[in-house]
Design an enzyme around this catalytic site. Structure first.
Site, PDB file in Angstrom:
ATOM      1  N   GLU A   1       0.807  -1.220   0.000  1.00  0.00           N
ATOM      2  CA  GLU A   1       0.000   0.000   0.000  1.00  0.00           C
ATOM      3  C   GLU A   1       0.843   1.274   0.000  1.00  0.00           C
ATOM      4  OE1 GLU A   1      -3.283   0.056   2.774  1.00  0.00           O
ATOM      5  OE2 GLU A   1      -3.434  -2.120   2.711  1.00  0.00           O
TER       6      GLU A   1
ATOM      7  N   ASP B   1      -2.248  -4.596   3.364  1.00  0.00           N
ATOM      8  CA  ASP B   1      -2.285  -4.889   4.797  1.00  0.00           C
ATOM      9  C   ASP B   1      -3.264  -6.015   5.141  1.00  0.00           C
ATOM     10  OD1 ASP B   1      -0.605  -2.768   4.942  1.00  0.00           O
ATOM     11  OD2 ASP B   1      -2.111  -1.347   5.687  1.00  0.00           O
TER      12      ASP B   1
ATOM     13  N   ASP C   1      -5.924  -6.540   6.950  1.00  0.00           N
ATOM     14  CA  ASP C   1      -7.143  -6.157   7.657  1.00  0.00           C
ATOM     15  C   ASP C   1      -8.245  -6.042   6.602  1.00  0.00           C
ATOM     16  OD1 ASP C   1      -6.639  -3.766   6.352  1.00  0.00           O
ATOM     17  OD2 ASP C   1      -6.023  -2.694   8.149  1.00  0.00           O
TER      18      ASP C   1
ATOM     19  N   GLU D   1      -9.782  -3.519   5.177  1.00  0.00           N
ATOM     20  CA  GLU D   1      -9.545  -2.602   4.061  1.00  0.00           C
ATOM     21  C   GLU D   1      -8.455  -3.148   3.143  1.00  0.00           C
ATOM     22  OE1 GLU D   1     -11.488   0.046   3.457  1.00  0.00           O
ATOM     23  OE2 GLU D   1     -12.624  -0.340   5.290  1.00  0.00           O
TER      24      GLU D   1
ATOM     25  N   TYR E   1       5.437   2.462  10.604  1.00  0.00           N
ATOM     26  CA  TYR E   1       4.218   3.074  10.106  1.00  0.00           C
ATOM     27  C   TYR E   1       3.422   3.796  11.202  1.00  0.00           C
ATOM     28  CZ  TYR E   1       0.421   3.727   6.946  1.00  0.00           C
ATOM     29  OH  TYR E   1      -0.514   4.300   6.147  1.00  0.00           O
TER      30      TYR E   1
ATOM     31  N   ARG F   1       0.184   4.990  11.153  1.00  0.00           N
ATOM     32  CA  ARG F   1      -1.270   4.809  11.306  1.00  0.00           C
ATOM     33  C   ARG F   1      -1.523   3.372  11.727  1.00  0.00           C
ATOM     34  NH1 ARG F   1      -1.368   8.962   7.042  1.00  0.00           N
ATOM     35  NH2 ARG F   1      -0.678   7.454   5.506  1.00  0.00           N
TER      36      ARG F   1
ATOM     37  N   HIS G   1      -0.440  -3.567  11.560  1.00  0.00           N
ATOM     38  CA  HIS G   1       0.952  -3.119  11.619  1.00  0.00           C
ATOM     39  C   HIS G   1       1.513  -3.328  13.018  1.00  0.00           C
ATOM     40  CE1 HIS G   1      -1.197  -0.665   8.611  1.00  0.00           C
ATOM     41  NE2 HIS G   1      -0.128  -0.916   7.873  1.00  0.00           N
TER      42      HIS G   1
END
Length: 783
Positions: A17, A90, A92, A94, A295, A297, A340
Site C-alpha cells: 500500500e 495490509d 485487515d 480494508e 508506520y 497509522r 501493523h
DNA sequence: CAGTGAGCGAGCTTCCGCTTGACTT
C-alpha cells in the site's frame, strides 16, 4: 534505463500500500522482485452519485478512483509481464479489499496471483510470507463492502436531508456526527454544572525536637461545607498539641505504558509538545518516509521480536541489565485490526535524529516511549502518616512517596490526563515515628471548588472516539478537520473568570481571614460546539438517534465480523438496516418542516414586531417581523462570537443599526456595515475591513478615513512595478513574495529573477512559460 | 469565501478509509 529494464524483466511483482514500505521491502527481496505501491485504495464508489443499487441487492458500482487511473494502467502493464503478482496489502478488512480491487482492476489471473500478508517489515517476516501465500478472503472483502456501502448510504441520505431542512452543504455520517455529539453533549453538561465549594484544611508540621528537619504538609480528613464550620475548626486548633499517631509503609510500583499507537501518539504529542493532531501526523509521516520510524497509522501496541531484542540491547548498554524487562502488550481498544506494528523507531539504538525541530522532538518522544515499554517497573515506597490533634476528632493525613528504584521512569513518564479530579499532593517526608511530637508551623483552610468535566481537545476527542470504536487511525485527523470545516465545532482559546477564594489562616497562634483569587474556566485550544453544530445534533437526535447512538458502530462491527466469518450475507445486513432507515429519511423529508432553531427574543420597541434569531442559509441571523406577515421581515447576520443561545434582545436590535451612513469623503458616501466576514467600511464601491481595535457601532468618519487611507497605503506598497505601455501588467508583492499579474491572471516569478528589475518583455516571457502558471488548487472550493 | 437573507429555479453540496503529493497570491 536500468530501472525500466529491471521492471520489464522482473519475474515477480509485489504490490503493497505504501511507497516507503515498497522501498524497504525491495531491499529484502532479490533482483527477481519488483515492489510497487497502490497508494491505498484504487477503486471506490463514484463520489457524485449514490452508486449503490438499492433496488438490486445493494450492488455497489465501483470504479477506478480518478486519481488512480494512471497508476492502475502502469501496474497493469507491469503485471502482464510478470510471472507472479503478489498482492501484499495490509492484513485487515480494508487491505483485503484493496487486494481484491487490484485483482479486478489489473485483470489478474487467479493462477498467476497470490495474496500474502505480514505484520512487520523485517526480512524474515517478508520471506515467511512469500513461503505461505493464500488466496483472497472473499468474506473479508464482503465485510469491507458492507462497511463501505453502509457509510455511503448513511452519509448520502442524511446529508441531503440536512441541506433541505437545515442549511446547504452540511454533512452527516456514522463517524463525524457522533464526534459532534460528544462535543455538544459535553458542553451541555458543562452549562448545567454548578460549582460547589468546600474547605480543605492543610497543616504544615515539623518535628518538635529537630528544628532542622524537613517540614511537611498534611490534610485534615474532613472537609467543611461552610466558612463558619471551617473557621470554628481552625480557631479550635490554637495552642493544641500534635502527635504522630501512626506511620504505615507500603511498597508500590509503576509500570510503563505500551509503545505508541496513532491515538496515543496524538495524545502525548498534544500534551507534551502542544502539537495539533494534524500536525503530529504530518511530522510522523515525514519521519516514516525518511525511514526513521515504523508506520504511523496503527492501532497495534505490538513490537516485532527484532525490535524487542534491539530495545533490550540498547537498555542494557545505556542503563544496565537490571533495567530490562521484556513485555508483550495487548490492545484494549475496540475494533482494533492490528495490521501493523506499534509506532517505534526503526533503529532503537538511535535516541535522537537530526531534522526539523518538530521532527526531532516527536522522534525523541517515540524513542523514549518504545524504550521505556521494555524497561523494569519503578519500585516505590508509599508512606501514610496519621497525625492526632488534641483538639480534633479526626486525623490529619500526610502521604509520602519515595522512589526506591527508578526503572522506566529514568526514560519516560506518561503525562497526566486533563481531568476534573483534584491532584492528591504527595510530598517528601522526613523520618517519622509513632509518638513523635510535632510543631504546627501554619494551618490553612482553603475554599476549593468542584470542577466541571474538561472540554475536549483534539487529542482527547480522538481518545474518546477510539474508546467507542469510532473511526480508524487513518481517519482521526481528517474527521477532526471535517467537523471544524463544516462549522459544527471550533477550536478556540477562551479566557476564564476570576474567582474569589476564602482562606482561614492560623499562624503564630493568630487567626487571619484572607481572600485570594484564582483563574477559572480558562481554556486553551479546546473544542466548542457552534450554533450549527448544536442544531444539526438536535435534528439528528430527534430523527436518527439510532445512528448517532454511541454504540451504533460497535454493533455494526459485530455484524461485519459475522460477514467476515462467513456466517451472514453482507447484503442481508445492509437490507435490515436500510429498510427502516430509508423510510425514516423519506418520512422526515416529507413531514418535517424547516429546522432553523428559531427562537423568539422579544419585541422590537420601535415597531412592536417580534424579534427572532435562527439559522439561515448563510448562518445565524436575527429577524424583525414574522415571515408570514404582509410586510417583509428585516434580517441581519449575527457577528462572530455571538450565538443563538446567548444573544440578548438588545444585542440583536443593535445589529439592525447597520448599514449606517457616517458622512462623506472625497464626495462619496461612507457607510459602515456588517457582512459575512465582519464589519466593514464601504466607500466608492470599495470595501475596507474594520479591524478589531475599532468599534463599528461607534465608528466616526475620521476613523473610517484612517481605515481607507491605511488600506490605500498598503495597496501602494504592494505594487513593485507597473508599465506605462501596458497597464494590464503589474509586479506585486504578495503573501508569498513577489508575483506577476497580467489581466487578473497570476504568475510565479522564476527563482533567480529580480522582481523589481523586470522589463515588460520579461513579464510577457514569464507569462508564456507554462511552468509559471499557478497550478490548480488540490482542494477546489468553488461555487 | 466577497459583504447576501424576497421569489424563482438551476446547479451544487455529502460518507468513511486506504494512501501521498501539489500547492497556496
Amino acid at each position: 534505463m536500468q530501472t525500466r529494464k529491471k521492471q520489464i524483466m522482473a519475474k515477480n511483482l509485489v504490490i503493497v500500500e505504501s511507497p516507503a514500505k515498497a522501498k524497504t521491502i525491495e531491499g529484502f527481496l532479490g533482483k527477481e522482485y519488483t515492489v510497487k505501491s497502490s497508494l491505498g485504495h484504487v477503486m471506490d464508489l463514484d463520489s457524485k452519485k449514490l452508486s449503490v443499487d438499492v433496488e438490486n441487492d445493494f450492488e455497489p458500482q465501483y470504479e477506478i478512483s480518478p486519481d488512480k487511473k494512471k497508476l492502475v494502467s502502469e501496474l497493469k502493464k507491469m503485471a502482464k509481464g510478470a510471472e507472479t503478482v503478489w498482492l501484499a496489502s495490509d492484513e485487515d478488512r480494508e487491505g483485503e479489499a484493496i487486494s481484491w480491487h487490484l485483482f479486478k482492476a489489473l485483470k489478474l489471473d487467479e493462477q498467476k496471483s497470490k495474496r500474502i500478508v505480514f505484520h512487520e517489515i523485517t526480512k524474515s517476516a517478508i520471506l515467511n510470507a512469500i513461503e505461505n501465500p493464500r488466496s483472497i478472503d472473499k468474506n473479508l472483502v464482503s465485510a469491507q463492502q458492507a462497511r463501505r456501502v453502509l457509510d455511503r448510504l448513511v452519509g448520502y441520505e442524511l446529508s441531503p436531508l440536512l441541506w433541505r431542512k437545515v442549511k446547504p452543504s452540511l454533512s452527516a455520517g456514522r463517524v463525524q456526527s457522533v464526534a459532534v455529539r460528544l462535543i455538544v453533549e459535553r458542553e451541555e453538561e458543562i452549562k448545567a454544572f454548578k460549582a460547589t465549594s468546600a474547605f480543605r484544611t492543610l497543616a504544615e508540621f515539623r518535628l518538635s525536637d529537630d528544628k532542622n528537619s524537613l517540614s511537611f504538609t498534611a490534610e485534615y480528613a474532613e472537609r467543611f461545607k461552610t466558612f463558619e464550620e471551617a473557621k470554628a475548626f481552625v480557631e479550635n486548633q490554637v495552642n493544641k498539641t500534635f502527635e504522630i499517631n501512626s506511620v504505615e509503609k507500603k511498597p508500590g510500583k509503576k509500570s510503563p505504558a505500551p509503545p505508541f499507537t496513532t491515538s496515543t501518539l496524538q495524545q502525548e504529542a498534544s500534551r507534551k509538545l502542544g502539537m495539533s493532531v494534524a500536525n503530529t501526523m504530518r511530522v510522523a509521516q515525514k519521519l516514516y518516509e525518511s525511514g526513521r520510524i515504523t508506520y504511523m497509522r496503527t492501532d497495534s501496541v505490538n513490537l516485532s521480536g527484532q525490535a524487542i531484542a534491539a530495545a533490550k540491547e540498547e537498555i542494557e548498554s545505556l542503563f544496565g541489565k537490571e533495567y530490562v524487562k521484556i513485555r508483550k502488550y495487548k490492545t484494549k481498544s475496540k475494533g482494533a485490526q492490528e495490521a501493523h506494528e506499534a509506532i517505534r523507531p526503526t533503529y532503537l539504538n538511535r535516541p535522537s535524529i537530526s531534522g526539523s525541530r518538530e521532527e526531532e522532538r516527536l522522534y525523541e518522544l517515540i524513542w523514549k516511549r518504545a524504550i521505556a515499554s521494555q524497561m523494569s517497573d519503578a519500585i516505590l515506597e508509599k508512606t501514610n502518616v496519621k497525625i492526632k490533634s488534641s483538639g480534633a476528632d479526626k486525623m490529619f493525613v500526610a502521604n509520602g512517596e519515595v522512589i526506591r528504584f527508578d526503572g522506566f521512569i529514568k526514560v519516560y513518564r506518561e503525562s497526566t490526563e486533563d481531568t476534573n479530579e483534584e491532584k492528591q499532593a504527595t510530598s517528601m517526608l522526613p523520618p517519622l515515628a509513632k509518638g513523635d511530637s510535632l510543631n504546627l508551623l501554619e494551618m490553612k483552610s482553603v475554599e476549593t471548588f468542584t470542577r466541571h468535566l474538561p472540554r475536549y481537545t483534539e487529542a482527547s476527542l480522538v481518545r474518546k472516539m477510539e474508546e467507542l470504536g469510532i473511526g480508524r487511525p487513518s481517519t482521526y485527523a481528517p474527521t477532526i478537520s471535517t467537523i471544524q470545516r463544516r462549522g459544527y465545532v471550533v477550536k478556540e482559546s477562551r479566557p476564564g473568570d476570576k474567582r474569589t477564594i476564602r482562606n482561614i489562616i492560623l499562624k503564630d497562634g493568630k487567626i487571619e481571614e484572607k481572600n485570594t483569587h484564582e483563574n477559572t474556566g480558562n481554556e486553551k485550544a479546546k473544542l466548542f460546539p457552534t450554533d450549527i453544530g448544536v442544531l444539526v445534533n438536535r435534528f439528528l437526535l430527534q430523527h436518527f438517534d439510532n445512528i448517532i447512538n454511541y454504540n451504533f458502530t460497535s454493533n455494526v462491527e459485530k455484524e461485519f465480523d459475522e460477514i467476515a466469518e462467513g456466517k451472514k450475507a453482507w447484503n442481508h445486513i445492509i437490507k435490515e438496516f436500510y429498510g427502516p432507515f430509508h423510510e425514516k429519511v423519506q418520512d422526515t423529508m416529507k413531514n418535517s418542516g424547516k429546522f432553523s432553531g428559531e427562537k423568539l427574543l422579544g419585541k422590537d420597541p420601535k415597531s412592536g414586531k417580534n424579534v427572532y434569531v435562527k439559522i439561515g442559509r448563510y448562518g445565524a441571523i436575527a429577524q424583525i417581523g414574522d415571515t408570514d406577515s404582509e410586510e417583509k421581515p428585516r434580517f441581519a447576520g449575527l457577528q462572530k462570537g455571538q450565538s443563538l443561545e446567548t444573544i440578548t434582545l438588545a444585542e440583536a436590535l443593535k445589529l439592525f443599526e447597520f448599514p449606517r451612513s457616517i458622512g462623506q469623503y472625497e464626495n462619496e458616501e461612507v457607510t459602515v456595515a456588517i457582512g459575512r466576514f465582519g464589519p466593514y467600511v464601504k466607500h466608492n464601491k470599495l470595501f475596507f475591513s474594520i479591524k478589531k481595535e475599532y468599534n463599528p457601532a461607534s465608528l466616526t468618519l475620521e476613523e473610517a478615513i484612517r481605515i481607507i487611507e491605511d488600506k490605500r497605503k498598503a495597496e501602494r506598497e504592494k505594487l513593485i512595478r507597473s508599465y506605462e505601455k501596458d497597464p494590464d501588467v503589474q509586479v506585486l508583492n504578495g503573501r508569498w513574495g513577489p508575483y506577476l499579474v497580467i489581466k487578473k491572471q497570476n504568475y510565479k516569478i522564476p527563482k533567480g529573477m529580480d522582481a523589481a528589475s523586470l522589463t515588460l518583455e520579461d513579464c510577457y516571457a514569464i507569462a508564456k512559460d507554462p511552468k509559471n502558471m499557478p497550478k490548480k488548487r488540490y482542494v477546489k472550493k468553488k461555487k
